[in-house]
Design an enzyme around this catalytic site. Sequence first.
Site, mmCIF file in Angstrom:
data_model
loop_
_atom_site.group_PDB
_atom_site.id
_atom_site.type_symbol
_atom_site.label_atom_id
_atom_site.label_comp_id
_atom_site.label_asym_id
_atom_site.label_seq_id
_atom_site.Cartn_x
_atom_site.Cartn_y
_atom_site.Cartn_z
ATOM 1 N N GLU A 172 -9.709 -0.430 -4.036
ATOM 2 C CA GLU A 172 -10.807 -1.166 -3.366
ATOM 3 C C GLU A 172 -11.528 -0.313 -2.322
ATOM 4 O O GLU A 172 -12.679 -0.589 -1.988
ATOM 5 C CB GLU A 172 -10.265 -2.436 -2.705
ATOM 6 N N ASP A 224 0.811 -1.227 0.000
ATOM 7 C CA ASP A 224 0.000 0.000 0.000
ATOM 8 C C ASP A 224 0.846 1.279 0.000
ATOM 9 O O ASP A 224 0.332 2.358 -0.302
ATOM 10 C CB ASP A 224 -0.930 0.024 1.224
ATOM 11 N N TYR A 232 -5.260 -10.963 -4.314
ATOM 12 C CA TYR A 232 -4.005 -11.316 -3.626
ATOM 13 C C TYR A 232 -2.842 -11.598 -4.561
ATOM 14 O O TYR A 232 -1.710 -11.721 -4.084
ATOM 15 C CB TYR A 232 -4.272 -12.486 -2.673
#
Length: 345
Positions: free
Chosen positions: A232, A137, A265
Amino acid sequence: MTKKKKKIGILTAGGDCPGLNAAIRGVGKTAIVEFGMEVIGFRAGYSGLIHNDYLELKESQLSGILTLGGTILGTSREKPFKNGGADAHDKPDTILQNYNDLGLDALVCIGGNGTMKTANMLSKQGLNVVGIPKTIDNDVWGTDITFGFESAVEIATEAIDRLHTTANSHQRVMIIEVMGHNAGWLALYAGTAGGGDIILLPELPYNLRSVCKKVESRYEENKPYSIVVVAEGIERPEKRTAANYIAEAIGTYTGLETRETVLGYIQRGGSPSPFDRILATRYGSFAAQCIADGNFGTMVSVIDNKTVAVPLSEVGGKTRLVRPDDPLVTIARRMGISFGDEYLK
Ligand code: F6P
């Protein structure tokens, strides 16, 4: 009298990412080869520290792991200071006890924001802690970059590249969802590198009208397909995935054919990129140096391309988000890339 060998522990906590083994190797090899320390690794993050679950890491065990994805130590989202569970209040005490019983001189915590928050609390309890920032991230406060991010950008960019050709063949609007609940770094970087037409980030408010108008204007300009990259964590109704929500809205309001891809993932798995191998090695090696220097209560970080140590107290509990005036956001806007906010009041 011979001096007692220093003994250090390493753990990896939080969501995994490419480069964790490179960082473990960087710390461990430097500690053993350069400083003659003993190294152990705790299994499954802070859980291993609570349950005294560890393995010895000899230099030979650190060979051959540089290119491996995941973490040889395993990881978990155990938060020892979080209330809940009958033994919750005992966990920090158990950790301190285990740390002392094992005769540890220092603990290296490799993780993201949550891991650094716990590392800072342990440091306040008297443990000698050094943190290493990782996450796809890229949102750890106090550093310009975390390892894992560049590998994830590469994976997501390749996925977007592949969507271009199929989108073009069918003249469709492709919506691709990448990870990032709070921070949109991955969507911004992969979206820009992959030539996304619309990029939606959790940090930047958007509206559906702007998104649909952008898609429609591309068709009017004889651009037969569009690529929409969404993080997301963008604002959306509860229980809807970001990609599904945006795809349905575009389909309904424009009448164009849409398809969704949720990358998931895949972004966290596999071998680290060369850049991340080097960054993780650089961080690992510097963490061992911090231990040798007694520079504790710190997180190793890269600021303006210099490796430095920043106080954990300044890092813990904060998140580094994309700012509306981020240079890459400005560059993208000036090229006509939409952030879905043109018609936002
Ligand atoms: O580690 C960060 C992250 O990759 C986020 O982008 C993602 O939303 C989250 O982890 C999901 O991880 P998990 O399902 O392992 O909790």
